[in-house]
Design a protein around this motif. Structure first.
Motif, PDB file in Angstrom:
ATOM      1  N   ILE A  62     -73.024 -58.986 -20.720  1.00 43.66           N
ATOM      2  CA  ILE A  62     -73.982 -58.346 -20.052  1.00 43.66           C
ATOM      3  C   ILE A  62     -75.400 -58.709 -20.544  1.00 43.66           C
ATOM      4  O   ILE A  62     -75.607 -59.214 -21.610  1.00 43.66           O
ATOM      5  CB  ILE A  62     -73.856 -56.721 -20.569  1.00 43.66           C
ATOM      6  CG1 ILE A  62     -72.375 -56.354 -20.001  1.00 43.66           C
ATOM      7  CG2 ILE A  62     -74.626 -55.933 -19.787  1.00 43.66           C
ATOM      8  CD1 ILE A  62     -72.115 -56.504 -18.348  1.00 43.66           C
ATOM      9  N   HIS A  70     -79.276 -54.054 -20.376  1.00 40.06           N
ATOM     10  CA  HIS A  70     -78.349 -53.300 -20.088  1.00 40.06           C
ATOM     11  C   HIS A  70     -77.289 -52.884 -21.129  1.00 40.06           C
ATOM     12  O   HIS A  70     -76.489 -51.954 -21.113  1.00 40.06           O
ATOM     13  CB  HIS A  70     -77.487 -53.783 -18.774  1.00 40.06           C
ATOM     14  CG  HIS A  70     -78.320 -54.031 -17.450  1.00 40.06           C
ATOM     15  ND1 HIS A  70     -77.986 -54.859 -16.745  1.00 40.06           N
ATOM     16  CD2 HIS A  70     -79.212 -53.312 -17.296  1.00 40.06           C
ATOM     17  CE1 HIS A  70     -78.881 -54.891 -15.785  1.00 40.06           C
ATOM     18  NE2 HIS A  70     -79.607 -53.864 -15.957  1.00 40.06           N
ATOM     19  N   ARG A  71     -77.252 -53.371 -22.388  1.00 38.08           N
ATOM     20  CA  ARG A  71     -76.574 -53.213 -23.344  1.00 38.08           C
ATOM     21  C   ARG A  71     -76.289 -52.166 -23.996  1.00 38.08           C
ATOM     22  O   ARG A  71     -75.421 -51.341 -24.196  1.00 38.08           O
ATOM     23  CB  ARG A  71     -76.470 -54.606 -24.512  1.00 38.08           C
ATOM     24  CG  ARG A  71     -76.133 -55.832 -23.863  1.00 38.08           C
ATOM     25  CD  ARG A  71     -76.424 -57.157 -24.808  1.00 38.08           C
ATOM     26  NE  ARG A  71     -76.114 -58.357 -24.409  1.00 38.08           N
ATOM     27  CZ  ARG A  71     -76.505 -59.431 -25.098  1.00 38.08           C
ATOM     28  NH1 ARG A  71     -76.617 -59.294 -26.142  1.00 38.08           N
ATOM     29  NH2 ARG A  71     -76.085 -60.778 -24.394  1.00 38.08           N
ATOM     30  N   LEU A 103     -75.211 -49.171 -21.465  1.00 40.92           N
ATOM     31  CA  LEU A 103     -73.779 -49.306 -21.137  1.00 40.92           C
ATOM     32  C   LEU A 103     -72.987 -48.882 -22.369  1.00 40.92           C
ATOM     33  O   LEU A 103     -72.062 -48.190 -22.034  1.00 40.92           O
ATOM     34  CB  LEU A 103     -73.603 -50.632 -20.941  1.00 40.92           C
ATOM     35  CG  LEU A 103     -71.991 -51.058 -20.390  1.00 40.92           C
ATOM     36  CD1 LEU A 103     -71.530 -50.387 -19.018  1.00 40.92           C
ATOM     37  CD2 LEU A 103     -71.700 -52.461 -20.060  1.00 40.92           C
ATOM     38  N   ARG A 104     -73.229 -49.137 -23.464  1.00 38.51           N
ATOM     39  CA  ARG A 104     -72.405 -48.521 -24.599  1.00 38.51           C
ATOM     40  C   ARG A 104     -72.775 -47.051 -24.743  1.00 38.51           C
ATOM     41  O   ARG A 104     -71.649 -46.332 -24.912  1.00 38.51           O
ATOM     42  CB  ARG A 104     -72.793 -49.311 -25.778  1.00 38.51           C
ATOM     43  CG  ARG A 104     -71.830 -48.843 -27.110  1.00 38.51           C
ATOM     44  CD  ARG A 104     -72.210 -49.640 -28.324  1.00 38.51           C
ATOM     45  NE  ARG A 104     -71.023 -49.343 -29.298  1.00 38.51           N
ATOM     46  CZ  ARG A 104     -70.996 -49.907 -30.489  1.00 38.51           C
ATOM     47  NH1 ARG A 104     -71.588 -51.385 -30.473  1.00 38.51           N
ATOM     48  NH2 ARG A 104     -70.223 -49.679 -31.269  1.00 38.51           N
ATOM     49  N   ALA A 136     -68.514 -46.161 -16.917  1.00 44.69           N
ATOM     50  CA  ALA A 136     -69.738 -46.429 -17.523  1.00 44.69           C
ATOM     51  C   ALA A 136     -70.571 -47.347 -16.818  1.00 44.69           C
ATOM     52  O   ALA A 136     -71.714 -47.038 -16.871  1.00 44.69           O
ATOM     53  CB  ALA A 136     -69.466 -47.062 -18.890  1.00 44.69           C
ATOM     54  N   VAL A 137     -70.385 -48.343 -16.312  1.00 43.78           N
ATOM     55  CA  VAL A 137     -70.855 -49.209 -15.543  1.00 43.78           C
ATOM     56  C   VAL A 137     -71.448 -48.582 -14.364  1.00 43.78           C
ATOM     57  O   VAL A 137     -72.782 -48.455 -13.907  1.00 43.78           O
ATOM     58  CB  VAL A 137     -70.106 -50.385 -14.858  1.00 43.78           C
ATOM     59  CG1 VAL A 137     -70.975 -51.470 -14.005  1.00 43.78           C
ATOM     60  CG2 VAL A 137     -69.376 -51.458 -16.044  1.00 43.78           C
ATOM     61  N   VAL A 180     -74.511 -46.372 -15.553  1.00 40.53           N
ATOM     62  CA  VAL A 180     -75.742 -47.339 -15.750  1.00 40.53           C
ATOM     63  C   VAL A 180     -76.354 -47.651 -14.518  1.00 40.53           C
ATOM     64  O   VAL A 180     -77.673 -47.641 -14.458  1.00 40.53           O
ATOM     65  CB  VAL A 180     -75.439 -48.468 -16.563  1.00 40.53           C
ATOM     66  CG1 VAL A 180     -76.602 -49.235 -16.617  1.00 40.53           C
ATOM     67  CG2 VAL A 180     -74.928 -48.115 -18.190  1.00 40.53           C
ATOM     68  N   ASN A 181     -75.800 -48.387 -13.549  1.00 42.51           N
ATOM     69  CA  ASN A 181     -76.013 -48.527 -12.253  1.00 42.51           C
ATOM     70  C   ASN A 181     -76.875 -47.479 -11.480  1.00 42.51           C
ATOM     71  O   ASN A 181     -77.821 -47.754 -10.551  1.00 42.51           O
ATOM     72  CB  ASN A 181     -75.370 -49.323 -11.449  1.00 42.51           C
ATOM     73  CG  ASN A 181     -74.784 -50.681 -11.872  1.00 42.51           C
ATOM     74  OD1 ASN A 181     -75.530 -51.265 -12.622  1.00 42.51           O
ATOM     75  ND2 ASN A 181     -73.665 -51.260 -11.409  1.00 42.51           N
ATOM     76  N   ILE A 194     -76.442 -53.814 -13.029  1.00 39.91           N
ATOM     77  CA  ILE A 194     -75.362 -54.879 -13.643  1.00 39.91           C
ATOM     78  C   ILE A 194     -74.566 -55.304 -12.457  1.00 39.91           C
ATOM     79  O   ILE A 194     -74.084 -54.760 -11.673  1.00 39.91           O
ATOM     80  CB  ILE A 194     -74.390 -54.264 -14.450  1.00 39.91           C
ATOM     81  CG1 ILE A 194     -74.965 -53.533 -15.769  1.00 39.91           C
ATOM     82  CG2 ILE A 194     -73.266 -55.230 -14.940  1.00 39.91           C
ATOM     83  CD1 ILE A 194     -74.025 -52.493 -16.579  1.00 39.91           C
ATOM     84  N   THR A 207     -69.843 -57.207 -14.307  1.00 39.85           N
ATOM     85  CA  THR A 207     -69.091 -55.942 -14.352  1.00 39.85           C
ATOM     86  C   THR A 207     -67.493 -56.421 -14.709  1.00 39.85           C
ATOM     87  O   THR A 207     -66.898 -55.958 -15.545  1.00 39.85           O
ATOM     88  CB  THR A 207     -69.106 -55.059 -13.227  1.00 39.85           C
ATOM     89  OG1 THR A 207     -70.417 -54.736 -13.259  1.00 39.85           O
ATOM     90  CG2 THR A 207     -67.950 -54.014 -13.283  1.00 39.85           C
ATOM     91  N   ARG A 265     -65.929 -55.772 -18.372  1.00 42.78           N
ATOM     92  CA  ARG A 265     -64.386 -54.834 -18.325  1.00 42.78           C
ATOM     93  C   ARG A 265     -63.425 -55.686 -18.844  1.00 42.78           C
ATOM     94  O   ARG A 265     -62.702 -55.170 -19.582  1.00 42.78           O
ATOM     95  CB  ARG A 265     -64.072 -54.456 -16.754  1.00 42.78           C
ATOM     96  CG  ARG A 265     -64.872 -53.435 -16.301  1.00 42.78           C
ATOM     97  CD  ARG A 265     -64.472 -52.863 -15.084  1.00 42.78           C
ATOM     98  NE  ARG A 265     -63.922 -53.722 -14.164  1.00 42.78           N
ATOM     99  CZ  ARG A 265     -64.607 -53.823 -12.700  1.00 42.78           C
ATOM    100  NH1 ARG A 265     -65.080 -52.696 -12.284  1.00 42.78           N
ATOM    101  NH2 ARG A 265     -64.068 -54.530 -11.972  1.00 42.78           N
TER     102      ARG A 265
END
Length: 521
Positions: free
Chosen positions: A50, A54-55, A58-59, A81-82, A85-86, A95, A100, A104
């Protein structure tokens, strides 16, 4: 054969079928044996896929990461989760789709815990091992039970081979398998782990999804190739042809590329020519080969020579059969795993018309895409936007057509769907075969009894009987020269030949027949 021997062989077959079903059943449920925990170690691996910006988000969007989850629950949590974020970012700033997918898969692979990831060799033996051993026990008694060759019995009433319930279920499984492999591989990490022992042996590291697929592909070609050889053991042509596609798949497509990778050398499938290998001229491949020193440049020029010199030149002498039926991995899988379904191919004129339009459209698409890719590679005129075109090309042609439809539809529409309708290399070879090749299938119309075996078993949808009844040579651009039509003919009407290009089209004039004068031209 005595009744006792026949009964013993039948018992052996039933035992083989039981072992196959047991191994296959275990294979289906293996992904559910392990559980998944997104600990710090797993995140450190996955976040490398990633972009840095975005890290953290995302976490933070992954709820309760250290809770053990099943494979399905874990995959859905990663996807949520993705999406979260988006949802908070402007269009185009989120992302990317390829990120993605890789994220994953990397997270699920690193987070997997349980019996399969601890003992992949044991589970490989209990799944692939039992299934392959059981299949061989089922096939081998045919050496004593049946004479060689296709008997054309019960195929249109068989629940596996005639779009019956089992055939439809098998088709659904193959389609689902390819969808998971290409688009949601995080749900099949348990399957991927089964290839770890072989990957460790060849490359010194765990398997990725493409190594897993390549190994499974080779197993299918090898085991079903033995079945094919048992059926056609009376034909030297078929035995040598099957040995050839098996050799090229195991050696050129699987072992050599993986050994080269283990030696930190550039690697590729040495028999895969453009435009079948549509990524050959992508920038990442060209840069990788050019940065690989002398050996990389050798591979680069070998790929160019194979695509533009070797393949078409051989086709001029031997037709497309030399590649499509003797070398190609797609053809190898179709001839072995797909052989029981060859009679499912549509022989209608309508299918023939669709086939010509579709396959040549794919060829034009491949040529245009490659031209744009090379132009952008040398000029940078399109910037990064061409990545989206490549992604769509890979999705539509490489994944959906070649994988999901091309193989998944074996039990539903025949074993050469991709070769008939989608392969751009087959389109090129077909044009060479039709207009410049020395190859043809000659027919002796006076001996034809119109049994229809030839048409029934033509995997390319050619109505061979129509040509045989008229004594016409068969010079169709789609013919892959597998030779099965000649093997199932009870009168020896059909013969695969190479000869002078003059006189290949020996159509008989109806006017000349009516006047009592028959001229073969």
């Amino acid at each position: 054969m005595s009744h006792g021997s026949s009964s013993a062989l039948r018992t052996l077959q039933l035992a083989g079928l039981g072992l196959f079903l047991l191994g296959f059943g275990l294979f289906l449920i293996v992904p559910f044996f392990d559980y998944y925990v997104a600990d710090d170690a797993a995140w450190s691996v996955a976040l490398e896929k990633i972009k840095p910006e975005h890290r953290d988000a995302l976490r933070g969007a992954f709820s309760n990461p250290t809770d053990p989850r099943s494979v399905v629950a874990f995959g859905l949590a990663a996807n949520r989760a993705v999406a979260a974020v988006n949802a908070g970012l402007p269009a185009g700033a989120g992302i990317a789709g390829y990120e993605t997918k890789e994220f994953r898969l990397a997270l699920a692979t690193a987070a997997e815990r349980g019996p399969v990831v601890r003992s992949p060799g044991l589970w490989a033996a209990l799944t692939w091992g039992l299934a392959c051993f059981g299949a061989l026990l089922f096939f081998l008694p045919r050496l004593r039970q049946e004479p060689p060759g296709i008997k054309n019995h019960r195929i249109f009433f068989d629940p596996v081979k005639s779009r019956g319930a089992i055939g439809i279920a098998l088709g659904a499984f193959l389609i689902g398998f390819y969808i998971l492999l290409y688009f949601r591989p995080e749900f099949i990490t348990g399957w991927i782990r089964l290839a770890d022992p072989v990957a460790q042996l060849l490359k010194g590291k765990t398997a990725d999804r493409w190594f897993f697929y390549g190994f499974l592909y080779c197993l299918a070609v090898l085991v079903m190739g033995i079945r094919f050889a048992i059926n056609y053991r009376h034909s030297r042509y078929q035995l040598v042809r099957t040995a050839s596609v098996t050799f090229f798949q195991l050696g050129f497509a699987f072992l050599i590329p993986n050994v080269l990778e283990a030696l930190n050398k550039p690697s590729m499938d040495l028999k895969n020519a453009w435009p079948l290998n549509y990524t050959f001229f992508y920038d990442w491949n060209l840069n990788g080969l050019k940065s690989g020193g002398t050996f990389g440049w050798v591979l680069l020029w070998w790929g160019v020579a194979l695509s533009f010199l070797v393949v078409p030149a051989f086709a001029a002498f031997f037709g497309k059969r030399w590649y499509c039926s003797w070398v190609c991995g797609c053809g190898g899988l179709a001839e072995t795993l797909g052989d029981p379904f060859r009679q499912q191919s549509d022989k209608s004129k309508r299918a023939w018309k669709i086939e010509r339009w579709v396959i040549h459209s794919v060829l034009v698409f491949a040529v245009v895409m490659t031209g744009l890719t090379l132009w952008n590679y040398h000029t940078g005129g399109f910037g990064n936007s061409y990545w989206k075109w490549q992604e769509w090309y890979g999705f539509a042609i490489g994944s959906i057509f070649a994988g999901v439809v091309g193989t998944g539809f074996y039990p539903l529409m025949g074993n050469r769907m991709w070769c008939r309708f989608g392969c751009p290399l087959a389109a090129i070879l077909g044009m060479v075969q039709k207009y410049k090749s020395r190859f043809r299938i000659t027919t002796n119309g006076g001996q034809c009894i119109s049994c229809g075996n030839c048409s029934t078993y033509c995997e390319m949808g050619i109505d061979v009987r129509w040509y045989a009844q008229r004594g016409q040579n068969i010079i169709r651009s789609s013919c892959v020269g597998c030779g099965i039509c000649s093997q199932v003919c009870p009168r020896g009407v059909l013969r695969l030949e190479n000869g002078p290009t003059a006189g290949r089209y020996n159509e008989v004039s109806l006017v000349q027949i009516g006047s009592g004068r028959i001229d073969v031209r």
